[in-house]
Design a protein around this motif. Structure first.
Motif, short mmCIF file in Angstrom:
data_model
loop_
_atom_site.label_atom_id
_atom_site.label_comp_id
_atom_site.label_asym_id
_atom_site.label_seq_id
_atom_site.Cartn_x
_atom_site.Cartn_y
_atom_site.Cartn_z
N GLU A 177 0.83 -1.21 0.00
CA GLU A 177 0.00 0.00 0.00
C GLU A 177 0.87 1.26 0.00
O GLU A 177 0.52 2.26 -0.63
N PHE A 178 1.99 1.21 0.71
CA PHE A 178 2.92 2.34 0.73
C PHE A 178 3.42 2.65 -0.68
O PHE A 178 3.53 3.82 -1.08
N SER A 179 3.72 1.61 -1.46
CA SER A 179 4.24 1.80 -2.82
C SER A 179 3.21 2.45 -3.74
O SER A 179 3.57 3.12 -4.70
N LYS A 180 1.94 2.23 -3.46
CA LYS A 180 0.91 2.89 -4.26
C LYS A 180 0.91 4.40 -4.01
O LYS A 180 0.62 5.18 -4.91
N ARG A 181 1.23 4.78 -2.79
CA ARG A 181 1.26 6.19 -2.43
C ARG A 181 2.57 6.87 -2.81
O ARG A 181 2.61 8.07 -3.05
N TYR A 182 3.65 6.09 -2.84
CA TYR A 182 4.97 6.63 -3.17
C TYR A 182 5.59 5.77 -4.28
O TYR A 182 6.55 5.02 -4.04
N PRO A 183 5.08 5.87 -5.50
CA PRO A 183 5.55 5.01 -6.59
C PRO A 183 7.00 5.27 -6.99
O PRO A 183 7.60 4.44 -7.69
N HIS A 184 7.57 6.40 -6.55
CA HIS A 184 8.96 6.70 -6.90
C HIS A 184 9.95 6.00 -5.97
O HIS A 184 11.16 6.08 -6.18
N ILE A 185 9.45 5.30 -4.95
CA ILE A 185 10.33 4.60 -3.99
C ILE A 185 10.23 3.10 -4.24
O ILE A 185 9.15 2.52 -4.19
N ASP A 186 11.36 2.48 -4.53
CA ASP A 186 11.41 1.02 -4.69
C ASP A 186 11.63 0.38 -3.32
O ASP A 186 12.64 0.65 -2.66
N VAL A 187 10.73 -0.48 -2.91
CA VAL A 187 10.81 -1.10 -1.59
C VAL A 187 11.31 -2.53 -1.71
O VAL A 187 10.79 -3.32 -2.51
N VAL A 188 12.31 -2.87 -0.93
CA VAL A 188 12.84 -4.23 -0.86
C VAL A 188 12.63 -4.73 0.56
O VAL A 188 13.03 -4.07 1.52
N ILE A 189 11.99 -5.89 0.71
CA ILE A 189 11.64 -6.39 2.03
C ILE A 189 12.10 -7.83 2.20
O ILE A 189 12.00 -8.62 1.27
N GLU A 190 12.64 -8.13 3.38
CA GLU A 190 13.10 -9.47 3.70
C GLU A 190 12.75 -9.83 5.14
O GLU A 190 12.60 -8.95 5.98
N ALA A 191 12.64 -11.13 5.40
CA ALA A 191 12.40 -11.63 6.76
C ALA A 191 13.70 -12.18 7.34
O ALA A 191 14.55 -12.68 6.61
N GLY A 192 13.85 -12.06 8.63
CA GLY A 192 15.04 -12.57 9.31
C GLY A 192 14.81 -12.53 10.80
O GLY A 192 13.82 -13.03 11.30
N SER A 193 15.70 -11.88 11.53
CA SER A 193 15.56 -11.76 12.98
C SER A 193 15.71 -10.30 13.38
O SER A 193 16.28 -9.48 12.65
N SER A 194 15.22 -9.99 14.57
CA SER A 194 15.31 -8.62 15.07
C SER A 194 16.76 -8.19 15.25
O SER A 194 17.15 -7.09 14.85
N LEU A 195 17.57 -9.05 15.86
CA LEU A 195 18.95 -8.69 16.15
C LEU A 195 19.77 -8.47 14.88
O LEU A 195 20.49 -7.48 14.76
N SER A 196 19.65 -9.40 13.92
CA SER A 196 20.44 -9.25 12.69
C SER A 196 20.03 -8.00 11.93
O SER A 196 20.86 -7.31 11.33
N ALA A 197 18.74 -7.69 11.96
CA ALA A 197 18.27 -6.48 11.28
C ALA A 197 18.79 -5.23 11.97
O ALA A 197 19.17 -4.26 11.30
N LEU A 198 18.80 -5.23 13.28
CA LEU A 198 19.30 -4.07 14.02
C LEU A 198 20.78 -3.84 13.72
O LEU A 198 21.22 -2.69 13.53
N ILE A 199 21.56 -4.91 13.65
CA ILE A 199 22.97 -4.78 13.32
C ILE A 199 23.14 -4.21 11.91
O ILE A 199 23.96 -3.31 11.68
N ALA A 200 22.35 -4.74 10.97
CA ALA A 200 22.41 -4.25 9.60
C ALA A 200 22.02 -2.78 9.51
O ALA A 200 22.60 -2.00 8.75
N LEU A 201 21.01 -2.38 10.29
CA LEU A 201 20.57 -0.98 10.32
C LEU A 201 21.69 -0.07 10.81
O LEU A 201 21.97 0.98 10.21
N LYS A 202 22.35 -0.45 11.88
CA LYS A 202 23.42 0.36 12.44
C LYS A 202 24.61 0.46 11.50
O LYS A 202 25.35 1.45 11.53
N ARG A 203 24.80 -0.55 10.66
CA ARG A 203 25.91 -0.53 9.70
C ARG A 203 25.54 0.19 8.41
O ARG A 203 26.37 0.31 7.50
#
Length: 279
Positions: free
Chosen positions: A56-82
């Motif tokens: 639904e977000f992509s319908k409102r902001y078609p100029h933004i390409d969204v990439v989504i993946e599943a994993g774990s909270s900790l690994s995602a937090l580490i990736a975010l900080k990096r």
């Protein structure tokens, strides 16, 4: 570390993108445009919800390409900080050691683990210590908690499922379920198994409750699982779902996405997926 490499290290499995969501994709992907995509990764407990939100977000902001993946909270937090991803989906709050000035964590939904027993059971309320004892196998007879003289049969989902992860990490504080646990593939199977076994105690996610269930929902520490008690965090086994971002720029794609999830339209999607809304 490159952003793509960091996502691969999250240890996730790519999932097919719905046909109507042209701008929502998963790793690996090819033919990238020159635009920098919005990368979102994290808790598998939030994946289906986040995918619906990004569609639904992509319908409102078609100029933004969204990439989504599943994993774990900790690994995602580490990736975010990096700087490898833009948004980390977390099924828990930040710990004191994880928090830092440039990190912002936004609550977008709540869920809970529901304790169920057979309708013939005389058990209507348990303490959290009793639940822990029953689930780990420390308590093997219902008579220990005021029930009949009968063996306890634990029923739960498979390893790796969001409910099983929450049970073992939060309810059991890193412990394991009883070795005699009956493992089911789906929440519906858990409910059916408990409904057919007077000795059974089962665990399902609140969002997986079904209409006309033939099981009894047990109070924990005297509190029933309901939208009100989950929203207020009074129910002991409440799970809070967050989106974390770094360097919180209100105009960034990451913040636009977070703001959308907390808007009326975003919270409607949260409700549709049977999570407890927070706004």
């Amino acid at each position: 570390m490159k952003r793509r490499d960091a996502l691969i290290l999250l240890g996730v499995v790519a999932t097919a993108t719905p046909a109507h969501a042209a701008k929502v994709t998963t790793w690996p992907f090819s033919r990238r445009t020159s635009r920098r995509p919005l990368l979102l990764a994290g808790s598998s407990a939030m994946f289906e919800l986040n995918r619906a939100l990004t569609v639904e977000f992509s319908k409102r902001y078609p100029h933004i390409d969204v990439v989504i993946e599943a994993g774990s909270s900790l690994s995602a937090l580490i990736a975010l900080k990096r700087g490898a991803i833009d948004v980390a989906a977390m099924d828990r709050d930040l710990t004191e050691g994880e928090d830092e000035k440039s990190l912002c964590n936004y609550l977008i939904a709540r869920n809970a683990v529901d304790i169920v027993v057979n309708r013939e059971s005389t058990i209507s309320s348990l303490t959290s210590d009793q639940v822990r004892g029953l689930l780990t196998g420390e308590i093997v007879n219902w008579a220990r908690v005021g029930g009949p003289n009968a063996a306890v049969q634990v029923v739960a989902g498979a390893h790796g499922t969001p409910a099983r992860h929450f049970i073992e990490e939060e309810i059991l504080a890193g412990g394991d379920l009883a070795v005699t646990t009956h493992v089911c593939d789906t929440p519906k199977q858990i409910i059916e198994t408990v409904a057919n076994d007077p000795r059974a105690i089962g665990c399902i996610l609140f969002k997986d409750r079904q209409d006309g269930e033939s099981v009894r929902h047990v109070l924990v520490n005297g509190v029933d699982a309901s939208p009100a008690t989950i929203l207020s965090n009074r129910y002991p086994y409440t799970q809070s779902l967050y989106l974390a971002v770094m360097n919180d720029d209100p105009k960034s794609p990451a913040r636009l996405f977070v703001d959308f999830t907390r808007s009326a339209a975003g919270q409607s999607i949260v409700d549709t997926h049977r999570f407890v809304t927070t706004y």
